[in-house]
Design a protein around this motif. Structure first.
Motif, PDB file in Angstrom:
ATOM      1  N   GLU A  78       0.760  -1.420  -0.234  1.00 63.56           N
ATOM      2  CA  GLU A  78      -0.110  -0.024   0.222  1.00 63.56           C
ATOM      3  C   GLU A  78       0.991   1.437  -0.118  1.00 63.56           C
ATOM      4  O   GLU A  78       0.633   2.703  -0.073  1.00 63.56           O
ATOM      5  N   LEU A 204      -5.611  -2.134  -2.546  1.00 59.09           N
ATOM      6  CA  LEU A 204      -6.253  -0.859  -1.956  1.00 59.09           C
ATOM      7  C   LEU A 204      -6.354   0.832  -3.072  1.00 59.09           C
ATOM      8  O   LEU A 204      -6.480   1.184  -3.237  1.00 59.09           O
ATOM      9  N   PHE A 216     -17.808   1.583   1.099  1.00 60.05           N
ATOM     10  CA  PHE A 216     -17.785   0.330   1.878  1.00 60.05           C
ATOM     11  C   PHE A 216     -18.603   0.487   2.641  1.00 60.05           C
ATOM     12  O   PHE A 216     -18.827   1.760   3.328  1.00 60.05           O
ATOM     13  N   GLN A 288      -1.145  -2.064   4.627  1.00 61.71           N
ATOM     14  CA  GLN A 288      -2.648  -1.208   5.181  1.00 61.71           C
ATOM     15  C   GLN A 288      -2.443   0.371   5.350  1.00 61.71           C
ATOM     16  O   GLN A 288      -1.410   0.408   4.676  1.00 61.71           O
ATOM     17  N   LEU A 311      -6.965  -0.327   7.875  1.00 58.70           N
ATOM     18  CA  LEU A 311      -7.898  -0.362   6.602  1.00 58.70           C
ATOM     19  C   LEU A 311      -6.907  -1.190   5.647  1.00 58.70           C
ATOM     20  O   LEU A 311      -5.239  -1.608   4.789  1.00 58.70           O
ATOM     21  N   ARG A 312      -7.499  -3.080   5.466  1.00 53.83           N
ATOM     22  CA  ARG A 312      -6.332  -3.646   4.013  1.00 53.83           C
ATOM     23  C   ARG A 312      -7.537  -4.327   2.873  1.00 53.83           C
ATOM     24  O   ARG A 312      -8.969  -4.146   3.044  1.00 53.83           O
ATOM     25  N   ARG A 313      -7.116  -4.684   2.460  1.00 55.38           N
ATOM     26  CA  ARG A 313      -8.156  -5.144   1.462  1.00 55.38           C
ATOM     27  C   ARG A 313      -8.107  -6.855   1.035  1.00 55.38           C
ATOM     28  O   ARG A 313      -7.518  -6.986   2.505  1.00 55.38           O
ATOM     29  N   THR A 318     -13.860  -7.468  -0.941  1.00 54.01           N
ATOM     30  CA  THR A 318     -14.100  -6.312   0.392  1.00 54.01           C
ATOM     31  C   THR A 318     -12.389  -5.957   0.977  1.00 54.01           C
ATOM     32  O   THR A 318     -11.816  -5.518   0.557  1.00 54.01           O
ATOM     33  N   MET A 319     -12.804  -4.845   1.442  1.00 55.25           N
ATOM     34  CA  MET A 319     -12.205  -4.274   2.862  1.00 55.25           C
ATOM     35  C   MET A 319     -12.387  -4.667   4.427  1.00 55.25           C
ATOM     36  O   MET A 319     -13.012  -4.718   4.884  1.00 55.25           O
TER      37      MET A 319
END
Length: 359
Positions: A78, A204, A216, A288, A311-313, A318-319
């Motif tokens: 990221e 992301l 989301f 992240q 936040l992570r993929r 989805t997130m």
């Protein structure tokens, strides 16, 4: 080497890589002709058999691989750059101790030390990864391999003698003699450390564009809430809209994305349906986004740098939102403190139409 240690080492790593590599860019590995005459990667390894390990009871390492070349471990990250250069690291060591299911690893900068046939591989904080050299048969000798190479500096004092002995390598884990192997062998070994999950898709920072909105969220069912009585959240949304896009366009740079990306978290609680929103500013770090609260609720003053979410993929588009501390707008952020005590720690969020995130 843990993700947190790699992130903390980045600034020091860039300086060290520049100093060792001369004109080589900090995110490009320097290839040493001593190890790789053709300019490609070089792999050396040894896998010890049961009879050797029985004869050396103070050796914990059962498998050891040394790779010289581009980072064989990191996956697209990221960070604004692709994360594959690891700040100029050109030497990587992976060892598997007896009974372990996968290797531990460490990376550093390798360069000729001025002594005949000697190559020094250093790490951040002036630590040594190893001193390596080739013998007359082309085998790689690995020396100066510290027992606490995978531990933080000062670990012996912090952990105590008994725990240090458990976590550190053995007293006979040094002076390894490795055979040259195909590069594919090293890449296969390092792939055991953190196997890629195809279901996660792109980072992301690639999936989410700086000039496009996103939304989301998740609405929790009565059945879910009944099985999670300590969860406060009824609905949750994470989004960027026109305001956040305009802010990045005015102050951010597309090349730095997602650094400086603003977003909003909106929630309703299960008891009373109380609504709350909080703005965050994000930075890409490894796998992240680290997002720090930007406005204290109620106009109060507090250290917002401690009010952070991640936040992570997630799999299949989805997130994942992680809330390690009380940093979601469930209460006044300046009154909340410490780790999250409710069941509001990790959320798996689905992509939603932008209308679902309208305030």
């Amino acid at each position: 080497m843990t993700t947190s240690r790699k992130i903390a080492a980045t600034a020091i790593a860039i300086v060290g890589a520049l100093a060792l590599a001369g004109t080589v860019r900090a995110d490009e590995p320097r290839i040493l002709k001593e190890l790789s005459p053709d300019g490609g990667g070089a792999c050396f390894s040894r896998v010890y058999d049961a009879s050797h390990l029985k004869a050396h009871p103070h050796q914990k390492v059962a498998r050891i691989f040394f790779y010289h070349g581009p980072d064989p471990v990191s996956q697209p990250s990221e960070d604004p750059t692709d994360g594959l250069g690891t700040a100029g690291y050109n030497g990587f060591m992976a060892t598997t101790v007896r009974g372990a299911s996968k290797p531990e690893w460490v990376g550093g900068w390798c360069n000729t030390s001025g002594e005949k046939a000697a190559i020094h591989c250093g790490m951040e904080c002036d630590r040594t990864m190893a001193d390596v050299s080739l013998d007359a048969k082309g085998r790689l000798k690995v020396d100066a391999f510290d027992r606490d190479i995978y531990l933080d500096a000062g670990a012996e004092d912090e952990l105590g003698k008994a725990e240090y002995e458990r976590q550190a390598l053995g007293t006979d884990d040094n002076g390894f003699l490795l055979e040259r192997r195909p590069v594919a062998d090293c890449k296969s070994e390092f792939a055991r450390i953190a196997p890629a999950n195809p279901a996660l898709g792109d980072p992301l920072r690639i999936r989410l564009k700086p000039d496009q909105p996103f939304c989301f969220g998740r609405d929790y069912s009565a059945a879910h809430l009944a099985s999670h009585p300590e969860q406060v959240t009824q609905t949750i949304r994470v989004f960027r809209g026109a305001t956040e896009i305009a802010s990045f366009a005015a102050q951010g740079k597309a090349a730095d994305w997602p650094n400086g990306a603003d977003l909003v978290v909106a929630m309703t609680t299960r008891k009373g349906g109380t609504k709350a929103t909080q703005s965050y500013s994000c930075q890409g770090e490894a796998d992240q986004w680290r997002c720090v609260a930007t406005v204290a609720t109620g106009g109060a003053s507090c250290d917002l740098s401690e009010r952070e979410i991640y936040l992570r993929r997630g799999a299949n588009g989805t997130m994942m939102l992680a809330n390690p501390k009380e940093s979601l707008p469930l209460a006044d952020l300046c009154q909340a403190g410490g780790n999250t005590k409710s069941d509001d720690r990790v959320f798996r969020l689905e992509a939603m139409p932008q209308s679902a995130c309208s305030q």
